[in-house]
Design an enzyme around this catalytic site. Structure first.
Site, short mmCIF file in Angstrom:
data_model
loop_
_atom_site.label_atom_id
_atom_site.label_comp_id
_atom_site.label_asym_id
_atom_site.label_seq_id
_atom_site.Cartn_x
_atom_site.Cartn_y
_atom_site.Cartn_z
N HIS A 96 27.07 42.40 33.73
CA HIS A 96 27.29 42.49 35.12
C HIS A 96 26.34 41.56 35.80
O HIS A 96 25.14 41.28 35.21
CB HIS A 96 27.38 43.85 35.64
CG HIS A 96 27.67 43.89 37.05
ND1 HIS A 96 26.77 43.51 38.05
CD2 HIS A 96 28.79 44.30 37.78
CE1 HIS A 96 27.34 43.84 39.45
NE2 HIS A 96 28.71 44.42 39.06
N GLU A 168 34.14 38.69 38.22
CA GLU A 168 33.59 39.21 39.44
C GLU A 168 32.66 38.09 40.00
O GLU A 168 31.27 37.93 39.71
CB GLU A 168 32.67 40.18 39.04
CG GLU A 168 33.43 41.45 38.23
CD GLU A 168 32.69 42.80 38.41
OE1 GLU A 168 33.47 43.84 38.84
OE2 GLU A 168 31.62 43.12 38.25
P1 PGA Z 1 31.94 46.21 44.89
O1 PGA Z 1 31.26 45.98 43.50
O2 PGA Z 1 33.57 46.59 44.58
O3 PGA Z 1 31.30 47.22 45.49
O4 PGA Z 1 32.01 45.02 45.37
C1 PGA Z 1 31.82 45.40 42.45
C2 PGA Z 1 31.03 45.54 41.10
O5 PGA Z 1 29.81 45.16 41.13
O6 PGA Z 1 31.70 45.49 40.01
#
Ligand code: PGA
Length: 253
Positions: A96, A168
């Site tokens: 992440h 992401e």
């Molecule tokens: P969010 O986070 O949906 O709150 O933007 C997504 C993530 O960090 O996976």
């Protein structure tokens, strides 16, 4: 059409008691028509045992947010795949952007983590993301393809076939983030699918994450290149996750 993945990473949120309440409530809210979806939750380490117990026979996969690549040893504060296996978890989130940015996680470390997860029968959910600067330079696809190639280096087709990727965008995640548009997602997912195919894998599902909400989930889920959604804030309540599952199931019906 394959299964549609939808799940939530809780980051550093929720105690054991909150985890029990969330899963018990989710059970009551489980939407009809969720059958075409594979749903997962990724609580903090401390809540994994409680989550496993609360899940029981629910069709809900369980994941961890990180792990170390070594089997055991002098790695204070770290957790191994062997330890995670005891909780009967299905998957492990790796890479992440918060871990890459705040905890110095590198592509080389991720490659070792992916391999360790696979050795232990855990499905890696590799997160990749472009920065705002890379996006401005038109290098989003390039940036995330590089991350995938490095993290999956040395995997054979069978191993690749057990992996998941989440796109992401760093600029889309969290407070102040703005979700990518379906067009932006389509372009980057196309690059990722091409690269994953070149790497020899059978179709590796590519999920989208970053400010997914009740307002945009259906449109994103309708994109043929999007194989799932990975959600933070909007799914931190059981009502939120149940609503998203229902919206996605309806959009794909
Ligand atoms: P969010 O986070 O949906 O709150 O933007 C997504 C993530 O960090 O996976």
């Amino acid at each position: 059409m394959g299964t549609f993945w939808i799940g939530t990473g809780w980051k550093m949120n929720k105690t054991v008691a909150e985890t029990r309440r969330y899963i018990a409530a989710l059970k009551g809210l489980w939407p009809e028509g969720a059958g075409g979806c594979t749903v997962f939750v990724i609580p903090p380490f401390t809540a994994l045992a409680a989550a496993r117990e609360a899940i029981g026979t629910m069709p809900l996969l369980l994941g961890a947010q990180n792990m170390h690549w070594a089997e055991a040893g002098a790695f204070t504060g770290e957790i191994s795949a062997t330890m995670l296996e005891e909780f009967g978890i299905d998957m492990v989130e790796l890479g992440h952007s918060e871990r890459r940015q705040m905890f110095g996680e590198t592509d080389a470390a991720l490659n070792m983590k992916v391999k360790a997860a696979l050795r232990h029968g855990l499905r890696p959910l590799l997160c990749v993301g472009d920065s705002a600067e890379e996006r401005r330079a038109g290098a989003s696809g390039e940036a995330v393809v590089r991350q995938v190639r490095l993290a999956f280096a040395g995997l054979d087709a069978g191993e690749l076939g057990r992996c998941l990727v989440a796109y992401e965008p760093i600029w889309a995640i969290g407070e102040g983030g703005v979700a990518a548009t379906p067009e932006e997602v389509r372009a980057v997912h196309a690059d990722l699918h091409v690269a994953l195919k070149e790497m020899g894998g059978p179709a590796v599902p590519v999920l989208y994450g970053g400010s997914v909400s009740a307002g945009n989930a259906a449109d994103l889920a309708a994109e043929p290149m999007v194989d799932g959604l990975f959600v933070g804030r909007a799914a931190w309540t059981p009502e939120g996750l149940a609503g998203l599952i229902a919206a996605v199931a309806a959009a794909r019906a």
